[in-house]
Design a protein around this motif. Structure first.
Motif, PDB file in Angstrom:
ATOM      1  N   LEU A  53       0.680  -1.190  -0.071  1.00 22.37           N
ATOM      2  CA  LEU A  53      -0.026   0.023  -0.013  1.00 22.37           C
ATOM      3  C   LEU A  53       0.744   1.474   0.121  1.00 22.37           C
ATOM      4  CD1 LEU A  53      -3.026   1.251   0.258  1.00 22.37           C
ATOM      5  CD2 LEU A  53      -2.528   1.121   2.699  1.00 22.37           C
ATOM      6  N   LYS A  54       1.868   1.406   0.827  1.00 19.84           N
ATOM      7  CA  LYS A  54       3.059   2.284   0.897  1.00 19.84           C
ATOM      8  C   LYS A  54       3.515   2.484  -0.279  1.00 19.84           C
ATOM      9  CE  LYS A  54       3.845   1.835   5.844  1.00 19.84           C
ATOM     10  NZ  LYS A  54       4.555   1.322   6.750  1.00 19.84           N
ATOM     11  N   ASP A  55       4.069   1.623  -1.075  1.00 25.70           N
ATOM     12  CA  ASP A  55       4.637   1.662  -2.176  1.00 25.70           C
ATOM     13  C   ASP A  55       3.665   2.318  -3.401  1.00 25.70           C
ATOM     14  OD1 ASP A  55       6.832   0.411  -1.187  1.00 25.70           O
ATOM     15  OD2 ASP A  55       6.543  -1.370  -2.013  1.00 25.70           O
ATOM     16  N   GLY A  56       2.372   1.891  -3.514  1.00 25.15           N
ATOM     17  CA  GLY A  56       1.470   2.299  -4.422  1.00 25.15           C
ATOM     18  C   GLY A  56       1.052   3.648  -4.186  1.00 25.15           C
ATOM     19  N   ILE A  57       1.005   4.080  -3.029  1.00 21.05           N
ATOM     20  CA  ILE A  57       0.727   5.229  -2.588  1.00 21.05           C
ATOM     21  C   ILE A  57       1.780   6.495  -3.241  1.00 21.05           C
ATOM     22  CG2 ILE A  57       0.540   7.430  -0.712  1.00 21.05           C
ATOM     23  CD1 ILE A  57      -1.121   5.084   0.622  1.00 21.05           C
ATOM     24  N   GLN A  58       3.052   5.988  -2.999  1.00 23.12           N
ATOM     25  CA  GLN A  58       4.445   6.677  -3.229  1.00 23.12           C
ATOM     26  C   GLN A  58       4.428   6.731  -4.884  1.00 23.12           C
ATOM     27  OE1 GLN A  58       7.965   4.693  -2.269  1.00 23.12           O
ATOM     28  NE2 GLN A  58       9.069   6.440  -2.608  1.00 23.12           N
ATOM     29  N   VAL A  59       4.183   5.545  -5.755  1.00 20.63           N
ATOM     30  CA  VAL A  59       4.128   5.594  -7.097  1.00 20.63           C
ATOM     31  C   VAL A  59       2.764   6.704  -7.614  1.00 20.63           C
ATOM     32  CG1 VAL A  59       3.571   4.277  -9.353  1.00 20.63           C
ATOM     33  CG2 VAL A  59       5.298   3.634  -7.241  1.00 20.63           C
ATOM     34  N   GLY A  60       1.727   6.440  -7.040  1.00 19.00           N
ATOM     35  CA  GLY A  60       0.695   7.307  -7.407  1.00 19.00           C
ATOM     36  C   GLY A  60       0.788   8.790  -7.007  1.00 19.00           C
ATOM     37  N   LEU A  61       1.550   9.092  -6.236  1.00 14.71           N
ATOM     38  CA  LEU A  61       1.917  10.504  -5.718  1.00 14.71           C
ATOM     39  C   LEU A  61       2.885  11.117  -6.730  1.00 14.71           C
ATOM     40  CD1 LEU A  61       2.184  10.708  -1.773  1.00 14.71           C
ATOM     41  CD2 LEU A  61       0.337  11.845  -3.458  1.00 14.71           C
ATOM     42  N   ILE A  62       4.043  10.265  -7.190  1.00 12.23           N
ATOM     43  CA  ILE A  62       4.842  10.814  -8.102  1.00 12.23           C
ATOM     44  C   ILE A  62       4.361  10.941  -9.572  1.00 12.23           C
ATOM     45  CG2 ILE A  62       6.736   9.983  -9.650  1.00 12.23           C
ATOM     46  CD1 ILE A  62       7.953   8.469  -6.995  1.00 12.23           C
ATOM     47  N   ILE A  63       3.396  10.077  -9.763  1.00 13.57           N
ATOM     48  CA  ILE A  63       2.545  10.176 -11.248  1.00 13.57           C
ATOM     49  C   ILE A  63       1.589  11.329 -11.285  1.00 13.57           C
ATOM     50  CG2 ILE A  63       0.943   9.165 -12.736  1.00 13.57           C
ATOM     51  CD1 ILE A  63       2.306   6.480 -12.171  1.00 13.57           C
ATOM     52  N   SER A  65       1.925  13.865  -9.573  1.00 14.84           N
ATOM     53  CA  SER A  65       2.758  15.260  -9.219  1.00 14.84           C
ATOM     54  C   SER A  65       3.444  15.493 -10.849  1.00 14.84           C
ATOM     55  CB  SER A  65       3.937  14.998  -8.465  1.00 14.84           C
ATOM     56  OG  SER A  65       3.492  14.717  -7.078  1.00 14.84           O
ATOM     57  N   LEU A  66       3.647  14.557 -11.455  1.00 14.36           N
ATOM     58  CA  LEU A  66       4.186  14.689 -12.834  1.00 14.36           C
ATOM     59  C   LEU A  66       2.902  15.261 -13.687  1.00 14.36           C
ATOM     60  CD1 LEU A  66       6.267  11.507 -13.463  1.00 14.36           C
ATOM     61  CD2 LEU A  66       7.249  14.105 -13.414  1.00 14.36           C
ATOM     62  N   PHE A  67       1.634  14.850 -13.514  1.00 12.04           N
ATOM     63  CA  PHE A  67       0.536  15.540 -14.219  1.00 12.04           C
ATOM     64  C   PHE A  67       0.074  16.754 -14.088  1.00 12.04           C
ATOM     65  CE2 PHE A  67      -0.805  10.907 -15.335  1.00 12.04           C
ATOM     66  CZ  PHE A  67      -0.621  11.098 -16.742  1.00 12.04           C
ATOM     67  N   ALA A  68       0.436  16.956 -12.646  1.00  9.92           N
ATOM     68  CA  ALA A  68       0.074  18.520 -12.106  1.00  9.92           C
ATOM     69  C   ALA A  68       1.151  19.351 -12.761  1.00  9.92           C
ATOM     70  CB  ALA A  68       0.094  18.482 -10.634  1.00  9.92           C
ATOM     71  N   VAL A  69       2.269  18.971 -12.715  1.00 11.62           N
ATOM     72  CA  VAL A  69       3.396  19.750 -13.269  1.00 11.62           C
ATOM     73  C   VAL A  69       3.110  19.987 -14.549  1.00 11.62           C
ATOM     74  CG1 VAL A  69       5.869  20.091 -13.528  1.00 11.62           C
ATOM     75  CG2 VAL A  69       5.153  19.397 -11.408  1.00 11.62           C
ATOM     76  N   SER A  70       2.973  19.191 -15.415  1.00 13.30           N
ATOM     77  CA  SER A  70       2.858  19.356 -16.835  1.00 13.30           C
ATOM     78  C   SER A  70       1.422  20.155 -17.215  1.00 13.30           C
ATOM     79  CB  SER A  70       2.563  17.906 -17.564  1.00 13.30           C
ATOM     80  OG  SER A  70       1.409  17.072 -17.167  1.00 13.30           O
ATOM     81  N   PHE A  71       0.287  20.097 -16.442  1.00 12.12           N
ATOM     82  CA  PHE A  71      -0.871  20.830 -16.659  1.00 12.12           C
ATOM     83  C   PHE A  71      -0.588  22.318 -16.255  1.00 12.12           C
ATOM     84  CE2 PHE A  71      -4.375  23.096 -14.646  1.00 12.12           C
ATOM     85  CZ  PHE A  71      -5.324  22.976 -15.369  1.00 12.12           C
ATOM     86  N   PHE A  72       0.395  22.587 -15.357  1.00 15.16           N
ATOM     87  CA  PHE A  72       0.449  23.936 -14.957  1.00 15.16           C
ATOM     88  C   PHE A  72       1.663  24.485 -15.761  1.00 15.16           C
ATOM     89  CE2 PHE A  72      -1.272  22.750 -10.825  1.00 15.16           C
ATOM     90  CZ  PHE A  72      -2.184  23.643 -10.736  1.00 15.16           C
ATOM     91  N   VAL A  73       2.498  23.852 -16.392  1.00 13.50           N
ATOM     92  CA  VAL A  73       3.317  24.133 -17.409  1.00 13.50           C
ATOM     93  C   VAL A  73       2.744  24.602 -18.615  1.00 13.50           C
ATOM     94  CG1 VAL A  73       5.298  23.734 -19.240  1.00 13.50           C
ATOM     95  CG2 VAL A  73       5.386  23.171 -16.544  1.00 13.50           C
ATOM     96  N   LYS A  74       1.717  23.722 -19.127  1.00 13.58           N
ATOM     97  CA  LYS A  74       0.705  24.268 -20.282  1.00 13.58           C
ATOM     98  C   LYS A  74       0.013  25.487 -20.082  1.00 13.58           C
ATOM     99  CE  LYS A  74      -2.498  21.926 -23.219  1.00 13.58           C
ATOM    100  NZ  LYS A  74      -3.118  20.562 -23.732  1.00 13.58           N
TER     101      LYS A  74
END
Length: 91
Positions: A53-63, A65-74
């Protein structure tokens, strides 16, 4: 034990795991071809249920975050392109 397939030995004895009251037993050839049942000790390593569960949450947060950063850059690129369109109206 469900993955252990029954086999027929050279002496014609069917060898398959057998469930008794206190565990699983597996027949081996004994004296005078009489099967002797040996108890199979099941060893299961320690499993941390929350580790996955911890590993899944960590991977989910990274993904996420990447979507959020790309959205704000756009979004910033669109805003900056929009400001360039209004530069000609002041002349």
């Amino acid at each position: 034990m469900s993955l252990v397939t029954p086999t027929i030995a050279q002496d014609g004895v069917l060898k398959m795991p057998i469930r008794k009251d206190d565990g699983w037993y597996f027949p081996v050839s004994g004296i005078n071809y009489k099967p002797v049942f040996i108890k199979v000790d099941m060893y299961h390593p320690y499993c941390d249920e929350y580790g996955f569960l911890k590993d899944g949450i960590q991977v989910g947060l990274i993904i996420t975050s990447l979507f959020a950063v790309s959205f704000f850059v756009k979004l910033v690129v669109k805003v900056l392109n929009g400001l360039g369109q209004f530069k000609d109206l002041g002349d």
